[in-house]
Design a protein around this motif. Structure first.
Motif, PDB file in Angstrom:
ATOM      1  N   ALA A 147      46.357  50.628  28.165  1.00 27.05           N
ATOM      2  CA  ALA A 147      45.355  50.563  29.233  1.00 27.05           C
ATOM      3  C   ALA A 147      45.963  50.991  30.558  1.00 27.05           C
ATOM      4  CB  ALA A 147      44.815  49.136  29.349  1.00 27.05           C
ATOM      5  N   LYS A 148      45.170  51.675  31.374  1.00 26.91           N
ATOM      6  CA  LYS A 148      45.653  52.078  32.692  1.00 26.91           C
ATOM      7  C   LYS A 148      45.925  50.855  33.559  1.00 26.91           C
ATOM      8  CE  LYS A 148      44.562  54.991  36.652  1.00 26.91           C
ATOM      9  NZ  LYS A 148      43.576  55.918  37.274  1.00 26.91           N
ATOM     10  N   ALA A 149      45.038  49.863  33.501  1.00 28.07           N
ATOM     11  CA  ALA A 149      45.223  48.601  34.223  1.00 28.07           C
ATOM     12  C   ALA A 149      44.961  47.454  33.257  1.00 28.07           C
ATOM     13  CB  ALA A 149      44.286  48.513  35.419  1.00 28.07           C
ATOM     14  N   LEU A 150      45.925  46.539  33.153  1.00 31.29           N
ATOM     15  CA  LEU A 150      45.736  45.384  32.278  1.00 31.29           C
ATOM     16  C   LEU A 150      44.858  44.329  32.944  1.00 31.29           C
ATOM     17  CD1 LEU A 150      49.247  44.932  30.634  1.00 31.29           C
ATOM     18  CD2 LEU A 150      47.103  45.447  29.482  1.00 31.29           C
ATOM     19  N   VAL A 151      44.943  44.229  34.270  1.00 26.25           N
ATOM     20  CA  VAL A 151      44.125  43.269  35.020  1.00 26.25           C
ATOM     21  C   VAL A 151      43.546  43.979  36.237  1.00 26.25           C
ATOM     22  CG1 VAL A 151      44.053  41.079  36.276  1.00 26.25           C
ATOM     23  CG2 VAL A 151      45.575  41.323  34.302  1.00 26.25           C
ATOM     24  N   SER A 152      42.266  43.800  36.465  1.00 31.68           N
ATOM     25  CA  SER A 152      41.601  44.346  37.651  1.00 31.68           C
ATOM     26  C   SER A 152      40.944  43.206  38.414  1.00 31.68           C
ATOM     27  CB  SER A 152      40.534  45.373  37.248  1.00 31.68           C
ATOM     28  OG  SER A 152      41.098  46.417  36.491  1.00 31.68           O
ATOM     29  N   LEU A 153      41.223  43.124  39.705  1.00 34.15           N
ATOM     30  CA  LEU A 153      40.654  42.081  40.561  1.00 34.15           C
ATOM     31  C   LEU A 153      39.728  42.738  41.576  1.00 34.15           C
ATOM     32  CD1 LEU A 153      43.987  40.132  41.287  1.00 34.15           C
ATOM     33  CD2 LEU A 153      42.339  39.687  39.471  1.00 34.15           C
ATOM     34  N   ALA A 154      38.477  42.342  41.562  1.00 33.91           N
ATOM     35  CA  ALA A 154      37.527  42.882  42.533  1.00 33.91           C
ATOM     36  C   ALA A 154      37.606  42.096  43.838  1.00 33.91           C
ATOM     37  CB  ALA A 154      36.110  42.800  41.964  1.00 33.91           C
ATOM     38  N   GLU A 155      37.092  42.712  44.910  1.00 33.20           N
ATOM     39  CA  GLU A 155      37.053  42.014  46.199  1.00 33.20           C
ATOM     40  C   GLU A 155      36.201  40.757  46.052  1.00 33.20           C
ATOM     41  OE1 GLU A 155      36.054  42.938  50.901  1.00 33.20           O
ATOM     42  OE2 GLU A 155      35.888  44.510  49.376  1.00 33.20           O
ATOM     43  N   SER A 156      36.786  39.605  46.402  1.00 37.41           N
ATOM     44  CA  SER A 156      36.094  38.334  46.179  1.00 37.41           C
ATOM     45  C   SER A 156      36.826  37.220  46.901  1.00 37.41           C
ATOM     46  CB  SER A 156      36.031  38.019  44.673  1.00 37.41           C
ATOM     47  OG  SER A 156      37.336  37.963  44.125  1.00 37.41           O
ATOM     48  N   ALA A 157      36.293  36.011  46.762  1.00 39.04           N
ATOM     49  CA  ALA A 157      36.934  34.819  47.315  1.00 39.04           C
ATOM     50  C   ALA A 157      37.419  33.937  46.169  1.00 39.04           C
ATOM     51  CB  ALA A 157      35.955  34.042  48.194  1.00 39.04           C
ATOM     52  N   VAL A 158      38.638  33.453  46.302  1.00 39.11           N
ATOM     53  CA  VAL A 158      39.170  32.497  45.326  1.00 39.11           C
ATOM     54  C   VAL A 158      38.888  31.097  45.852  1.00 39.11           C
ATOM     55  CG1 VAL A 158      41.266  31.566  44.278  1.00 39.11           C
ATOM     56  CG2 VAL A 158      40.958  34.038  44.469  1.00 39.11           C
ATOM     57  N   THR A 159      38.176  30.313  45.048  1.00 40.32           N
ATOM     58  CA  THR A 159      37.751  28.984  45.481  1.00 40.32           C
ATOM     59  C   THR A 159      38.287  27.917  44.546  1.00 40.32           C
ATOM     60  OG1 THR A 159      35.718  29.104  44.178  1.00 40.32           O
ATOM     61  CG2 THR A 159      35.633  29.942  46.445  1.00 40.32           C
ATOM     62  N   ILE A 160      38.224  26.677  45.003  1.00 39.99           N
ATOM     63  CA  ILE A 160      38.527  25.535  44.151  1.00 39.99           C
ATOM     64  C   ILE A 160      37.200  24.992  43.619  1.00 39.99           C
ATOM     65  CG2 ILE A 160      40.714  24.936  45.235  1.00 39.99           C
ATOM     66  CD1 ILE A 160      39.326  22.922  46.950  1.00 39.99           C
ATOM     67  N   PRO A 161      37.219  24.106  42.609  1.00 37.58           N
ATOM     68  CA  PRO A 161      35.968  23.672  41.958  1.00 37.58           C
ATOM     69  C   PRO A 161      34.891  23.161  42.894  1.00 37.58           C
ATOM     70  CG  PRO A 161      37.839  23.020  40.629  1.00 37.58           C
ATOM     71  CD  PRO A 161      38.414  23.610  41.890  1.00 37.58           C
ATOM     72  N   ASP A 162      35.256  22.587  44.040  1.00 39.59           N
ATOM     73  CA  ASP A 162      34.203  22.065  44.922  1.00 39.59           C
ATOM     74  C   ASP A 162      33.587  23.156  45.801  1.00 39.59           C
ATOM     75  OD1 ASP A 162      36.006  22.583  46.936  1.00 39.59           O
ATOM     76  OD2 ASP A 162      36.337  20.488  47.491  1.00 39.59           O
ATOM     77  N   GLY A 163      34.041  24.392  45.599  1.00 39.18           N
ATOM     78  CA  GLY A 163      33.441  25.506  46.312  1.00 39.18           C
ATOM     79  C   GLY A 163      34.179  25.962  47.549  1.00 39.18           C
ATOM     80  N   GLY A 185      47.164  28.364  47.009  1.00 40.62           N
ATOM     81  CA  GLY A 185      46.337  28.796  45.887  1.00 40.62           C
ATOM     82  C   GLY A 185      47.003  29.714  44.883  1.00 40.62           C
ATOM     83  N   LYS A 186      48.334  29.763  44.871  1.00 40.57           N
ATOM     84  CA  LYS A 186      49.039  30.649  43.938  1.00 40.57           C
ATOM     85  C   LYS A 186      48.720  30.288  42.486  1.00 40.57           C
ATOM     86  CE  LYS A 186      53.170  29.616  45.401  1.00 40.57           C
ATOM     87  NZ  LYS A 186      52.803  28.553  46.340  1.00 40.57           N
ATOM     88  N   THR A 187      48.880  29.004  42.176  1.00 39.22           N
ATOM     89  CA  THR A 187      48.624  28.566  40.802  1.00 39.22           C
ATOM     90  C   THR A 187      47.157  28.727  40.440  1.00 39.22           C
ATOM     91  OG1 THR A 187      50.511  27.043  40.782  1.00 39.22           O
ATOM     92  CG2 THR A 187      48.726  26.582  39.234  1.00 39.22           C
ATOM     93  N   ARG A 188      46.271  28.550  41.408  1.00 37.72           N
ATOM     94  CA  ARG A 188      44.842  28.742  41.166  1.00 37.72           C
ATOM     95  C   ARG A 188      44.557  30.181  40.736  1.00 37.72           C
ATOM     96  NH1 ARG A 188      40.179  27.027  39.170  1.00 37.72           N
ATOM     97  NH2 ARG A 188      38.355  27.732  40.330  1.00 37.72           N
ATOM     98  N   LEU A 189      45.186  31.138  41.400  1.00 41.33           N
ATOM     99  CA  LEU A 189      45.003  32.540  41.033  1.00 41.33           C
ATOM    100  C   LEU A 189      45.485  32.792  39.605  1.00 41.33           C
ATOM    101  CD1 LEU A 189      44.283  35.464  41.652  1.00 41.33           C
ATOM    102  CD2 LEU A 189      46.551  35.733  42.685  1.00 41.33           C
ATOM    103  N   THR A 246      44.419  33.626  33.806  1.00 40.69           N
ATOM    104  CA  THR A 246      44.583  33.072  32.455  1.00 40.69           C
ATOM    105  C   THR A 246      43.227  32.791  31.821  1.00 40.69           C
ATOM    106  OG1 THR A 246      46.691  32.049  33.085  1.00 40.69           O
ATOM    107  CG2 THR A 246      45.619  31.203  31.120  1.00 40.69           C
ATOM    108  N   GLY A 247      42.308  32.232  32.613  1.00 42.19           N
ATOM    109  CA  GLY A 247      40.966  31.966  32.094  1.00 42.19           C
ATOM    110  C   GLY A 247      40.242  33.225  31.690  1.00 42.19           C
ATOM    111  N   ALA A 248      40.481  34.321  32.440  1.00 38.23           N
ATOM    112  CA  ALA A 248      39.819  35.583  32.134  1.00 38.23           C
ATOM    113  C   ALA A 248      40.348  36.215  30.847  1.00 38.23           C
ATOM    114  CB  ALA A 248      40.002  36.551  33.297  1.00 38.23           C
ATOM    115  N   LEU A 249      41.477  35.732  30.357  1.00 43.20           N
ATOM    116  CA  LEU A 249      42.005  36.230  29.086  1.00 43.20           C
ATOM    117  C   LEU A 249      41.151  35.769  27.911  1.00 43.20           C
ATOM    118  CD1 LEU A 249      45.762  35.501  29.804  1.00 43.20           C
ATOM    119  CD2 LEU A 249      44.773  37.778  29.523  1.00 43.20           C
TER     120      LEU A 249
END
Length: 506
Positions: A293-309, A335-339, A344-347
């Motif tokens: 694959a050209k890219a194994l992971v692709s991240l779109a422009e977005s916000a990384v949040t915690i469960p409470d939003g 938020g390093k571990t959150r990312l 991991t969840g997307a796997l």
């Protein structure tokens, strides 16, 4: 003047941990203690502190010398005390009555926020527990400090505080520092002891330069050993020829010469010693199955949040391509571990704004090694993760440092280093092409850290990594993502971030 002298010190259990150790510690000296996991570093510190006894040899302390030992774990009788009371309890009862201010000073010197002072130790993070144990040792005003893995569980900011404290407040206190943190050893130590089974080596140098000198010394010793045996072999070949001639000619003189040559060869062989290599706690090997694959992971422009939003940080469009080893940098709580958890969840399932290539084969290890929790034993872990068969499984475990007596034991009884090596073995068996590693060098000795680095580089792996280990990050990272000010951006180097964290306030 030496405060501590070790003479021919040794510890022998079923086999020797180390023997014939000679060492002195004087004023202004800070000795880095380096060895593989399980080869006697903590034991040596406890012996010097008087908590256990050596099998052989002597320890001589200058009259009145008080030794402070900072252990890796909080003693059971302290876990329910508040941080402040745990530090205070190191004083004599009469001092507690009139000199409780000593605990205030120790905690302020180590920049411990007052919000933590009244919290029970068992409610604090491992990092703050380490700081509490250091303050507890320091409050009793020791003449010598013994530090056992002082940077374990500390983030870069706290390591920076510790380094500053050692070079300022505690600068006149001699120390022996057992650590696997190579950058820390270079920063704080002016001597290095490589603890070995037969012959330990001491250099009046910080770790990296001492390691270079040790390698040169080992290479010279190995060359001498090879030369000695080549000379002995030459003598034996010459003796064999003379013996044949002597027998055929009936010459007693030649037969006597043959005997002399063999005796000379035997003497060389008896005195020749191969260079002693450090004891390894077990091998680490990885695999990389490759990816098209050209890219194994692709991240779109977005916000990384915690469960409470709540938003932790914003992401720009980013990609992880084959061969990229991306290190995520950021202060604790950004938020390093959150990312990593989102990737991991997307796997396994769809995650908004994160796409993982269908060809991605994950190899995931979190900082608590929770991936091991579902297995009953090391043996069951290997056999459930692969079809290698029992005989091969046992051989793989032994190679990783988990010998036969540990292979059927509960994983929970393994040491941190053994659990880490087991985790790396399971990663290898899964044959991933995308590694997601959160603090992978936690609990690994320097030998293990370097082995992991070599494997990541040799196989040109693709990885997303979080680590506080500066040397590891410098050696393996090819790209760096920095979380700063509620946004993530790519940066060319980790050095500015390291400098800010090491020099920053708590």
């Amino acid at each position: 003047m030496s405060l501590i002298n070790l003479r021919n010190l040794g510890v022998i259990y079923s086999t020797p941990l180390f023997e014939n150790l000679n060492l002195s510690l004087g004023k202004g000296e800070r000795i880095g203690l380096v060895a593989a996991n399980g080869t006697g570093k903590s034991t040596l510190l406890r012996i010097i502190a008087g908590e256990t006894e050596a099998t052989q040899g002597d320890i001589i302390l200058a009259r009145g010398t008080k030794v402070g030992l900072v252990t890796q774990d909080v003693p059971d009788d302290l876990v329910e005390l508040s941080l402040f009371d745990a530090v205070l309890s190191a004083l004599d009862p009469e001092q507690i009555e009139s000199e409780s201010w000593r605990a205030d000073i120790a905690l302020n010197d180590l920049e411990v926020p007052e919000i933590h002072w009244r919290r029970p130790l068992n409610k604090l993070s491992g990092g703050w527990q380490r700081v509490a144990l250091l303050a507890r040792a320091w409050v009793s005003e020791p003449d010598v400090l013994l530090l056992d893995e002082p940077t374990n569980h500390l983030d870069l900011n706290r390591i920076g505080v510790l380094q500053t404290w050692i070079s300022t407040v505690a600068r006149s206190t001699p120390m022996i520092v057992a650590s696997h943190d190579r950058a820390f050893l270079d920063a704080v130590c002016n001597r290095t002891l490589f603890l070995r089974r037969e012959k330990s080596h001491v250099f009046a140098l910080p770790y990296t330069k001492a390691r270079e000198s040790l390698s040169e010394q080992d290479s010279a010793a190995e060359r001498q050993f090879q030369n000695d045996f080549a000379k002995a072999s030459q003598l034996r070949r010459k003796a064999a020829k003379l013996k044949n001639i002597g027998i055929n000619s009936g010459s007693d003189l030649l037969l006597n010469k043959t005997k002399q040559l063999n005796e000379r060869a035997q003497k060389i062989e008896d005195t020749a010693r191969p260079a002693e290599r450090h004891q390894s706690a077990g091998k680490i090997r990885l695999e990389n199955s490759g990816a098209h694959a050209k890219a194994l992971v692709s991240l779109a422009e977005s916000a990384v949040t915690i469960p409470d939003g709540r938003t932790l940080f914003k992401l720009p469009p980013l990609w992880i391509n084959p061969g990229d080893r991306v290190v995520v940098l950021g202060a604790n709580g950004t938020g390093k571990t959150r990312l990593l958890s989102l990737v991991t969840g997307a796997l396994d399932a769809e995650v908004a704004n994160i796409r993982v290539a269908p060809s991605a084969i994950p190899g995931v290890s979190d900082q608590n090694l929770s991936q091991l929790d579902r297995f009953k034993s090391p043996m069951s872990a290997v056999t459930e993760m692969s079809d290698v068969g029992d005989h091969r499984a046992r051989a793989l475990l032994a190679e990783a440092g988990l010998h036969i007596d540990l292979q059927e034991k509960r994983i929970s009884i393994l040491s941190g280093g053994q659990r880490s090596r087991l985790a790396m073995l399971l990663l290898r068996l899964s044959k991933p092409n995308l590694y997601v590693l959160d603090e992978p060098t936690n609990h690994l000795d320097i030998d293990g850290q370097e082995a992991l680095e070599r494997e990541l580089l040799i196989h040109d792996t693709t990885a997303l990594i979080v680590s506080h280990d500066r040397t590891f990050v410098r050696n393996v990272g090819t790209r760096f993502w920095l979380i700063d000010g509620k946004r993530l951006a790519e940066t060319d180097s980790p050095e500015t971030f390291f400098d800010v964290q090491m020099d920053g306030a708590v």
